[in-house]
Enzyme design. Structure first.
Site, PDB file in Angstrom:
ATOM      1  N   ASP A 161     -14.057 -25.159  29.701  1.00  0.00           N
ATOM      2  CA  ASP A 161     -13.525 -24.015  30.449  1.00  0.00           C
ATOM      3  C   ASP A 161     -12.075 -23.705  30.102  1.00  0.00           C
ATOM      4  O   ASP A 161     -11.474 -22.797  30.680  1.00  0.00           O
ATOM      5  CB  ASP A 161     -13.676 -24.240  31.956  1.00  0.00           C
ATOM      6  CG  ASP A 161     -12.811 -25.379  32.489  1.00  0.00           C
ATOM      7  OD1 ASP A 161     -12.179 -26.087  31.674  1.00  0.00           O
ATOM      8  OD2 ASP A 161     -12.768 -25.559  33.727  1.00  0.00           O
ATOM      9  N   ASP A 197      -9.475 -31.913  31.913  1.00  0.00           N
ATOM     10  CA  ASP A 197     -10.156 -32.454  33.080  1.00  0.00           C
ATOM     11  C   ASP A 197     -10.250 -33.972  32.994  1.00  0.00           C
ATOM     12  O   ASP A 197      -9.836 -34.597  32.005  1.00  0.00           O
ATOM     13  CB  ASP A 197     -11.539 -31.821  33.239  1.00  0.00           C
ATOM     14  CG  ASP A 197     -12.331 -31.765  31.945  1.00  0.00           C
ATOM     15  OD1 ASP A 197     -12.309 -32.775  31.200  1.00  0.00           O
ATOM     16  OD2 ASP A 197     -12.952 -30.725  31.659  1.00  0.00           O
ATOM     17  N   ASP A 254       0.541 -38.963  41.347  1.00  0.00           N
ATOM     18  CA  ASP A 254       1.628 -38.111  41.822  1.00  0.00           C
ATOM     19  C   ASP A 254       1.372 -37.768  43.290  1.00  0.00           C
ATOM     20  O   ASP A 254       0.296 -37.274  43.634  1.00  0.00           O
ATOM     21  CB  ASP A 254       1.670 -36.820  40.996  1.00  0.00           C
ATOM     22  CG  ASP A 254       3.081 -36.406  40.625  1.00  0.00           C
ATOM     23  OD1 ASP A 254       3.978 -36.582  41.471  1.00  0.00           O
ATOM     24  OD2 ASP A 254       3.277 -35.910  39.508  1.00  0.00           O
ATOM     25  N   ASP A 265       7.008 -37.184  44.458  1.00  0.00           N
ATOM     26  CA  ASP A 265       7.541 -35.911  43.990  1.00  0.00           C
ATOM     27  C   ASP A 265       8.580 -35.326  44.952  1.00  0.00           C
ATOM     28  O   ASP A 265       8.335 -35.239  46.162  1.00  0.00           O
ATOM     29  CB  ASP A 265       6.395 -34.908  43.832  1.00  0.00           C
ATOM     30  CG  ASP A 265       6.886 -33.554  43.395  1.00  0.00           C
ATOM     31  OD1 ASP A 265       7.278 -33.424  42.224  1.00  0.00           O
ATOM     32  OD2 ASP A 265       6.903 -32.627  44.231  1.00  0.00           O
ATOM     33  N   GLU A 282      11.344 -39.720  42.536  1.00  0.00           N
ATOM     34  CA  GLU A 282      11.925 -38.674  41.692  1.00  0.00           C
ATOM     35  C   GLU A 282      13.269 -38.238  42.254  1.00  0.00           C
ATOM     36  O   GLU A 282      13.416 -37.984  43.444  1.00  0.00           O
ATOM     37  CB  GLU A 282      11.004 -37.459  41.616  1.00  0.00           C
ATOM     38  CG  GLU A 282      11.566 -36.384  40.689  1.00  0.00           C
ATOM     39  CD  GLU A 282      10.911 -35.026  40.868  1.00  0.00           C
ATOM     40  OE1 GLU A 282      10.933 -34.249  39.895  1.00  0.00           O
ATOM     41  OE2 GLU A 282      10.408 -34.733  41.954  1.00  0.00           O
ATOM     42  N   HIS A 289       6.963 -33.142  32.545  1.00  0.00           N
ATOM     43  CA  HIS A 289       6.328 -31.838  32.709  1.00  0.00           C
ATOM     44  C   HIS A 289       7.291 -30.751  33.183  1.00  0.00           C
ATOM     45  O   HIS A 289       6.941 -29.572  33.177  1.00  0.00           O
ATOM     46  CB  HIS A 289       5.182 -31.947  33.715  1.00  0.00           C
ATOM     47  CG  HIS A 289       5.649 -32.338  35.077  1.00  0.00           C
ATOM     48  ND1 HIS A 289       6.141 -33.591  35.364  1.00  0.00           N
ATOM     49  CD2 HIS A 289       5.712 -31.647  36.236  1.00  0.00           C
ATOM     50  CE1 HIS A 289       6.481 -33.652  36.632  1.00  0.00           C
ATOM     51  NE2 HIS A 289       6.235 -32.485  37.188  1.00  0.00           N
ATOM     52  N   ASP A 290       8.492 -31.131  33.594  1.00  0.00           N
ATOM     53  CA  ASP A 290       9.497 -30.165  34.036  1.00  0.00           C
ATOM     54  C   ASP A 290      10.577 -29.935  32.990  1.00  0.00           C
ATOM     55  O   ASP A 290      11.578 -29.277  33.270  1.00  0.00           O
ATOM     56  CB  ASP A 290      10.168 -30.655  35.327  1.00  0.00           C
ATOM     57  CG  ASP A 290       9.258 -30.558  36.528  1.00  0.00           C
ATOM     58  OD1 ASP A 290       8.420 -29.639  36.547  1.00  0.00           O
ATOM     59  OD2 ASP A 290       9.372 -31.391  37.430  1.00  0.00           O
TER      60      ASP A 290
END
Length: 583
Positions: A62, A66, A135, A237, A291, A358-359
């Site tokens: 898709d 996943d 997370d 987070d 974090e 990822h940031d």
């Protein structure tokens, strides 16, 4: 979720169970008593690999990564030598912020699969000696969460105090900055109950009210759910923001330029963490990382001082902030920051070491050099830094290949709510959009979120469908299949660097000492433990650079170097990295 300490818009962490079929073993060859300093712990000896699940591997076609996709690549992950995975949120979510807006903490997002898929993945990890770090996003939830829907329905609803509301008849509350709101306004008016709700991030991410003990108990229940499944720890987070002064006093003009000072570390924060530790964390042999733990070394220590019984380690942003936003950035300044943090945590507490997540943009594009001539050596050099500093190394998926920023030209290619809303804000305020877009090529979060480059087939082997975000066009030459075959590739260098760390206790627990501190080009330091010493030399520049260590390299054995052929010693080639054992 993101680092927001230095700039208001900057976006800028054992076992819960053992299986009878296999046991996760501790690193070998590390003495029971590593000497003075912090005590041994499995999470100090870990090498953490972060997976952004949307972009790692799509199994069902898709276009979105996943859980089955991750499971299909567990042998690859094991081959890297890593032993802990940090998985970005996979909970049910409407995905305004790619999973950092959770609508049900007890369910898996259908995009990622089912709870059965999760259980199977966790078993597969543990069978390979890999632990899982989840997370936890509890500064806020999704506005689609049932708690918020109930809270929003009436002022007398039992869930009303699960969030921060300000009744409109009191007037509009004192301003609060929102990192993701188009208008930077953290108060959203809701006509249903004639009140404002607080959202430090997007409007779809209302802040949870930690001052409500019922809310805290709901969160502890959720944490126990995952720990009882066998999860090995949590990355917390945006956790420094959860405690708030609910009188919401006015802040001075310009407060948003030092946002963490006003948003982070409210006095009751540590009461909440210690309560969490007593009721949940202390009951399991797990790893917890905070974090953005405070705005200073002293603040961060409060989170991880063992005597305080809070979290395992701090994930600080001072080095990242300095490299991103300080106009006077220099390698000398960066060395001072890392050396200062190491000194403060030398005898107690523990730190994470990282250069990307990822940031952040891609490590090579940010800290190294993504031009073809320098991509590989600079990637290897940065890997050497992460794997030889004291602290638990965190490594972002794809950096082991030397993946680089995609540098989109068109705003339509971006998927990140931060970039999109900041673009809209810039357009509405007549800012230079060309300048904005050029800046995003360097700093946008989507640069670090493009699909993993598995091979040279369509869509880099990530999916058989249309990828949710564009694949970097360099995938035909930068991919795992190509690099597997090259003994000198970035990928195989990463494996050697991980192995070196795991085989040498001094790279985990050894004392750190900075050398040649005023050298503008080279980062040089030693690590020492039990009479053994290693020297690490890192050239951060695209030119040949000199370093003066005061050590006799004729009495040294080269353990690792990112160039083929013998190193020239204290004359380092562009982006050269060398690790010596001092004899």
């Amino acid at each position: 979720m993101r680092n927001t300490r230095t700039r208001p818009w900057a976006i800028i962490a054992c076992f819960a169970c053992l299986f009878t079929s296999c046991q996760i073993h501790q690193t070998t060859n590390i003495p029971e008593n590593p000497g003075p300093g912090p005590e041994r712990a499995w999470w100090k000896e870990a090498v953490v690999y972060q997976i952004y699940p949307r972009s790692f591997k799509d199994y069902d076609g898709d276009g979105v990564g996943d859980l089955k996709g991750i499971a299909s690549k567990l042998d690859y992950l094991k081959s890297l030598g890593i032993n802990t995975i940090w998985l970005n949120p996979i909970y049910e979510s409407p995905n305004f912020d790619n999973g950092y807006d959770v609508s049900d903490y007890f369910k898996i997002s259908p995009q990622y699969g089912s709870m059965e898929d999760f259980d199977s993945l966790l078993r597969g990890m543990h069978q390979r000696g890999i632990r899982l770090l989840m997370d936890i996003v509890v500064n806020h939830s999704s506005s689609s969460h049932n708690w918020f829907k109930q809270s929003q329905s009436s002022r007398t609803n039992p869930y009303r105090d699960y969030y921060h509301w300000w009744n409109a008849e009191r007037g509009k509350p004192a301003p609060r900055f929102s990192f993701f709101d188009v208008n930077n306004d953290a108060w959203k008016f809701d006509s249903l109950t004639n009140a404002y709700y607080l959202h430090y991030f997007a409007r779809q991410q209302p802040d949870l009210n930690w001052e409500n003990p019922k809310l805290r108990q709901e969160i502890y229940k959720m944490m126990r759910f995952w720990l009882d499944k066998g999860v090995d720890g949590f990355r917390m987070d945006a956790f420094q923001y959860v405690a708030k002064d609910t009188s919401f006093p006015a802040f001075p003009v310009g407060y948003e330029k030092d946002i963490s000072k006003y948003y982070g570390g409210a006095p009751q924060l540590h009461d909440y963490i210690q309560e969490m530790n007593r009721e949940v964390l202390s009951k399991y042999d797990i790893m917890t990382v905070a974090e953005g733990a405070g705005s200073s070394e002293a603040d961060a220590m409060k989170f991880v001082d063992p005597a305080r019984h809070e979290f395992s380690m701090a994930y600080h942003f001072e080095g990242i902030d300095y490299g991103n936003f300080d106009p006077n950035y220099s390698l000398v300044g960066l060395k001072k920051i890392y050396s200062s943090w190491d000194s403060s945590f030398e005898n107690k507490g523990w730190l994470a070491i990282f250069l990307a997540n990822h940031d952040q943009p891609r490590m090579v594009s940010h800290w190294g050099n993504d031009l073809p001539a320098f991509r590989e050596p600079s990637s290897k050099m940065l890997t050497t830094f992460i794997m030889t500093m004291r602290g638990t190394p965190y490594y972002y998926y794809g950096d082991e290949l030397g993946m680089v920023n995609i540098k989109f030209e068109d705003i339509a290619d971006y998927k990140d709510i931060s970039t999109i809303n900041r673009y809209l804000h810039a357009r509405e305020h007549g800012e230079d959009l060309a300048k904005f877009m050029e800046g995003q090529k360097r700093s946008a979060r989507d640069n670090g979120r493009t699909p993993f480059q598995w091979d040279s087939s369509a869509s880099a082997g990530f999916t058989k469908g249309k990828p949710w975000i564009r694949v970097n066009p360099n995938y035909k030459t930068v991919n795992a299949a190509v690099e597997e075959k090259d003994s000198n590739s970035v990928l195989n260098y990463f494996r050697r660097a991980v192995r070196l760390r795991k085989e040498n206790p001094l790279l985990v627990y050894g004392k750190y000492h900075l050398l040649d501190p005023d050298n503008p080009d080279v980062y040089a330091y030693t690590r020492e433990l039990d009479g053994k010493k290693m020297l690490i030399l890192l050239n951060f520049k695209s030119k040949t650079s000199q370093v003066h260590t005061g050590l006799d390299l004729r009495k040294a054995r080269l353990l690792l170097d990112n160039y083929t052929g013998q190193t020239a010693g204290e004359s380092l080639r562009p982006y050269e990295a060398a690790v010596y054992e001092m004899l």
